[in-house]
Design an enzyme around this catalytic site. Structure first.
Site, short mmCIF file in Angstrom:
data_model
loop_
_atom_site.label_atom_id
_atom_site.label_comp_id
_atom_site.label_asym_id
_atom_site.label_seq_id
_atom_site.Cartn_x
_atom_site.Cartn_y
_atom_site.Cartn_z
N LYS A 189 79.48 -24.44 -7.41
CA LYS A 189 78.68 -25.33 -8.57
C LYS A 189 77.18 -24.95 -8.47
CE LYS A 189 82.34 -27.05 -10.53
NZ LYS A 189 82.52 -26.76 -12.01
N HIS A 227 92.03 -36.69 -7.83
CA HIS A 227 90.90 -37.53 -7.26
C HIS A 227 91.73 -38.86 -7.37
CE1 HIS A 227 88.67 -34.35 -9.43
NE2 HIS A 227 87.84 -34.32 -8.29
N THR A 243 79.42 -37.23 -12.90
CA THR A 243 79.88 -38.12 -11.95
C THR A 243 81.66 -38.03 -11.63
OG1 THR A 243 79.84 -40.04 -10.48
CG2 THR A 243 80.18 -40.23 -12.92
N SER A 268 78.68 -30.96 -10.86
CA SER A 268 79.35 -32.18 -10.31
C SER A 268 78.44 -32.79 -9.57
CB SER A 268 80.59 -31.70 -9.36
OG SER A 268 80.83 -32.68 -8.73
N SER A 269 78.42 -34.11 -9.33
CA SER A 269 77.82 -35.07 -8.51
C SER A 269 77.79 -34.53 -7.06
CB SER A 269 77.94 -36.40 -8.68
OG SER A 269 79.31 -36.48 -8.41
N CYS A 270 78.93 -33.69 -6.68
CA CYS A 270 78.92 -33.32 -5.28
C CYS A 270 78.02 -32.09 -4.74
CB CYS A 270 80.45 -33.09 -4.89
SG CYS A 270 80.88 -31.55 -5.70
N ARG A 323 100.22 -44.34 -7.29
CA ARG A 323 100.37 -45.17 -6.03
C ARG A 323 100.81 -46.69 -6.39
NH1 ARG A 323 99.39 -42.56 -1.43
NH2 ARG A 323 97.60 -41.10 -1.74
N TYR A 329 83.14 -25.93 -2.89
CA TYR A 329 83.20 -26.20 -4.34
C TYR A 329 81.64 -26.56 -4.79
CZ TYR A 329 84.21 -29.35 -8.28
OH TYR A 329 83.94 -29.95 -9.54
N1 LIG Z 1 87.64 -34.44 -12.75
C1 LIG Z 1 86.23 -34.58 -12.30
O1 LIG Z 1 86.19 -35.79 -11.54
C2 LIG Z 1 85.26 -34.11 -12.40
C3 LIG Z 1 85.04 -32.74 -12.96
N2 LIG Z 1 84.11 -32.05 -13.00
C4 LIG Z 1 83.90 -30.77 -13.68
O2 LIG Z 1 84.63 -30.73 -15.02
C5 LIG Z 1 85.11 -29.32 -15.27
C6 LIG Z 1 86.44 -29.60 -15.74
O3 LIG Z 1 87.21 -30.59 -14.84
P1 LIG Z 1 88.61 -30.88 -15.00
O4 LIG Z 1 88.81 -31.25 -16.51
O5 LIG Z 1 88.74 -32.44 -14.47
O6 LIG Z 1 89.70 -30.07 -14.28
P2 LIG Z 1 91.17 -29.74 -14.84
O7 LIG Z 1 91.74 -29.36 -13.65
O8 LIG Z 1 91.76 -30.88 -15.37
O9 LIG Z 1 91.21 -28.50 -15.94
C7 LIG Z 1 90.80 -27.41 -15.47
C8 LIG Z 1 91.01 -26.38 -16.56
O10 LIG Z 1 90.48 -25.07 -16.20
C9 LIG Z 1 91.70 -24.27 -16.19
N3 LIG Z 1 91.45 -23.12 -15.65
C10 LIG Z 1 91.44 -23.11 -14.21
N4 LIG Z 1 91.52 -21.78 -13.83
C11 LIG Z 1 91.55 -20.92 -14.75
C12 LIG Z 1 91.54 -19.53 -15.04
N5 LIG Z 1 91.75 -18.79 -14.12
N6 LIG Z 1 91.94 -19.08 -16.17
C13 LIG Z 1 91.83 -19.91 -17.41
N7 LIG Z 1 91.77 -21.26 -17.32
C14 LIG Z 1 91.56 -21.76 -15.99
C15 LIG Z 1 92.96 -24.91 -16.16
O11 LIG Z 1 94.12 -24.40 -16.94
P3 LIG Z 1 95.69 -24.78 -17.02
O12 LIG Z 1 95.50 -26.16 -17.86
O13 LIG Z 1 96.28 -23.92 -17.47
O14 LIG Z 1 95.82 -25.08 -15.71
C16 LIG Z 1 92.61 -26.10 -16.82
O15 LIG Z 1 92.76 -26.43 -18.39
C17 LIG Z 1 84.82 -28.71 -14.04
O16 LIG Z 1 83.96 -27.77 -14.02
C18 LIG Z 1 84.91 -29.68 -13.00
O17 LIG Z 1 84.00 -29.12 -11.90
C19 LIG Z 1 82.73 -32.47 -12.56
C20 LIG Z 1 82.84 -33.58 -11.93
C21 LIG Z 1 83.89 -34.50 -11.78
C1 LIG Z 2 84.79 -35.41 -8.33
C2 LIG Z 2 84.70 -35.06 -6.67
O1 LIG Z 2 85.53 -35.35 -6.13
C3 LIG Z 2 85.97 -35.02 -4.88
O2 LIG Z 2 84.77 -35.96 -3.92
P1 LIG Z 2 85.44 -37.34 -3.85
O3 LIG Z 2 84.77 -38.03 -4.64
O4 LIG Z 2 84.99 -37.61 -2.36
O5 LIG Z 2 86.94 -37.49 -4.00
P2 LIG Z 2 88.17 -38.31 -4.29
O6 LIG Z 2 87.99 -38.72 -5.60
O7 LIG Z 2 89.40 -37.35 -3.68
O8 LIG Z 2 87.94 -39.14 -3.30
C4 LIG Z 2 87.09 -40.44 -3.19
C5 LIG Z 2 87.25 -41.56 -2.16
O9 LIG Z 2 88.70 -42.30 -2.22
C6 LIG Z 2 89.27 -42.33 -1.00
N1 LIG Z 2 90.77 -42.35 -1.45
C7 LIG Z 2 91.60 -43.41 -1.00
N2 LIG Z 2 92.62 -43.28 -1.67
C8 LIG Z 2 92.83 -41.90 -2.14
C9 LIG Z 2 93.86 -41.31 -2.64
O10 LIG Z 2 95.12 -41.59 -2.67
N3 LIG Z 2 93.61 -39.98 -3.12
C10 LIG Z 2 92.19 -39.58 -3.05
N4 LIG Z 2 91.99 -38.28 -3.90
N5 LIG Z 2 91.42 -40.19 -2.62
C11 LIG Z 2 91.60 -41.49 -1.94
C12 LIG Z 2 89.04 -41.05 -0.28
O11 LIG Z 2 89.07 -40.87 0.89
C13 LIG Z 2 87.54 -40.74 -0.69
O12 LIG Z 2 86.68 -41.77 0.07
C14 LIG Z 2 85.29 -33.72 -4.39
O13 LIG Z 2 86.52 -32.93 -4.47
C15 LIG Z 2 84.17 -33.13 -5.30
O14 LIG Z 2 84.34 -31.78 -5.18
C16 LIG Z 2 83.97 -33.74 -6.33
O15 LIG Z 2 83.52 -33.40 -7.31
#
Ligand SMILES: NC(=O)C1=CN([C@@H]2O[C@H](COP(=O)(O)OP(=O)(O)OC[C@H]3O[C@@H](n4cnc5c(N)ncnc54)[C@H](OP(=O)(O)O)[C@@H]3O)[C@@H](O)[C@H]2O)C=CC1
Ligand SMILES: C[C@H]1O[C@H](OP(=O)(O)OP(=O)(O)OC[C@H]2O[C@@H](n3cnc4c(=O)[nH]c(N)nc43)[C@H](O)[C@@H]2O)[C@@H](O)[C@@H](O)C1=O
Length: 314
Positions: free
Chosen positions: A141, A180, A165, A108-110, A188, A137
């Site tokens: 990662k 997110h 990202t 992840s970009s974090c 919202r 987290y």
């Molecule tokens: N979303 C984002 O903005 C970003 C995501 N990523 C990375 O991409 C990857 C996928 O993220 P994303 O798709 O958003 O996440 P989701 O939460 O949408 O999906 C995660 C998946 O992992 C499965 N899972 C979690 N725990 C277990 C477990 N113990 N056993 C089996 N399956 C499990 C969940 O299963 P179930 O459906 O059953 O809950 C789900 O299908 C992650 O590595 C994340 O860090 C990176 C950057 C940004």
């Molecule tokens: C993908 C990335 O996601 C996370 O990092 P983040 O980018 O900070 O996450 P975010 O999407 O939750 O927020 C982005 C910005 O948006 C603002 N914000 C406004 N209003 C809402 C709101 O309603 N919800 C949320 N969640 N944020 C809000 C919030 O305050 C912040 O300034 C990490 O978990 C990190 O681990 C990671 O990998």
């Protein structure tokens, strides 16, 4: 005819995993291994071992993880560090041990320092302190990246690591607390429009800047890199453009058709001030993102509306 390659997508019901399934299926890959969560808990080393020993996948996309937005990361630090360390260690080790040819790990970009120079190049890894709201987290990662690099160096295991990202798209988590920002704002503003609210208050100051990549582009990049890249260096995946959270809120409000005021709540965390990836490495390999942000938000809102009834029922 069944495809020759047995491809395991860990996390196939999630945002990223389901997009990778769609992308591979569109290419005619029909030998996808998609075990249910009930039959395979990836935090169980014994279950993971048994799965790999029995199913013998050729390729693995590791898209299963504990994932959430700023509030979830800050509230459940133990789960974010533990689950992610355990899942990735179990899967990467079993994949190597049972002869998987190639594995794709998603970081992840974090993982980059809170105040890394922008846009952030891959070389910024481990050059400074992390953003406190998601350091648990991020540490997990970073350990995942290092696992892939260590297994490549010691055992010649072909594991690659992508740094996406912030992602969004169909199948996202629209929970108001734990999601997110982009899906949270879609919900919202939609709910505020339905109720006729005069004001929507977003978290933080609205000044942080973020970059958003449609998940179909990420899935395309993951498949592209699995076919064309084989090295220990991490690869950023993004669009190379960002915007402020207040501008994102205005864009989502416009798409949704919400016409009221937008207020900010500085008592909520901003997180890192800016997170923009330098994507020159993946561009040089010949890959570019295609989905524009407004177009992506529109199709995500359509998906949300089509599935809002499921969510209410669930
Ligand atoms: N979303 C984002 O903005 C970003 C995501 N990523 C990375 O991409 C990857 C996928 O993220 P994303 O798709 O958003 O996440 P989701 O939460 O949408 O999906 C995660 C998946 O992992 C499965 N899972 C979690 N725990 C277990 C477990 N113990 N056993 C089996 N399956 C499990 C969940 O299963 P179930 O459906 O059953 O809950 C789900 O299908 C992650 O590595 C994340 O860090 C990176 C950057 C940004
Ligand atoms: C993908 C990335 O996601 C996370 O990092 P983040 O980018 O900070 O996450 P975010 O999407 O939750 O927020 C982005 C910005 O948006 C603002 N914000 C406004 N209003 C809402 C709101 O309603 N919800 C949320 N969640 N944020 C809000 C919030 O305050 C912040 O300034 C990490 O978990 C990190 O681990 C990671 O990998």
């Amino acid at each position: 005819m069944e495809s020759a390659s047995r491809i395991y997508i860990a996390g196939h019901r999630g945002l990223v995993g389901s997009a990778i399934v769609r992308r591979l299926a569109a290419d005619g890959e029909n030998n996808l291994l998609l075990p249910s969560r009930e039959s395979l808990d990836l935090t169980s080393q014994a279950q993971v071992e048994r799965f790999f020993e029995t199913e013998r996948p050729d390729q693995v996309y590791l898209a299963a993880a504990k994932v959430g937005g700023i509030h979830a990361n800050d509230t459940y630090p133990a789960e974010f560090i533990r689950d992610n360390l355990v899942i990735q260690t179990n899967v990467i080790h079993a994949a190597w041990k049972h002869g998987v040819r190639k594995l794709c790990f998603l970081g992840s970009s974090c993982i980059y320092p809170k105040l890394a120079p922008q846009p952030m190049t891959e070389d910024a890894l481990l050059t400074g302190p992390l953003e406190p709201t998601n350091e648990w987290y991020a540490i997990a990662k970073i350990a995942g990246i290092k696992l892939c690099q260590a297994y490549r160096r010691q055992y010649g295991f072909d594991a690659i690591s992508l740094m996406p990202t912030n992602l969004y798209g169909p199948g996202d988590n629209f929970d108001l607390q734990n999601s997110h920002v982009l899906p949270a704002l879609v919900r919202r503003f939609d709910e505020a429009k339905q109720r006729g609210d005069a004001t929507v208050t977003i978290w933080g100051t609205g000044t942080p800047r973020r970059e958003f990549l449609h998940v179909d582009d990420l899935a395309d990049a993951a498949v592209f890199l699995m076919r064309n890249y084989s090295d220990e260096g991490i690869v950023n995946v993004g669009v190379g453009e960002d915007l402020s959270i207040i501008d994102l809120a205005r864009l989502v409000a416009r798409v949704v058709g919400y016409t009221g005021e937008i207020a900010t709540d500085a008592s909520k965390p901003d997180g890192t001030p800016r997170k923009l990836l330098d994507v020159s490495r993946i561009h040089a390999m010949g890959w570019n993102a295609r989905v524009g942000l407004e177009e992506g938000v529109r199709s995500t809102y359509d998906w949300y509306l089509a599935h809002a009834a499921d969510r209410r029922a669930g």
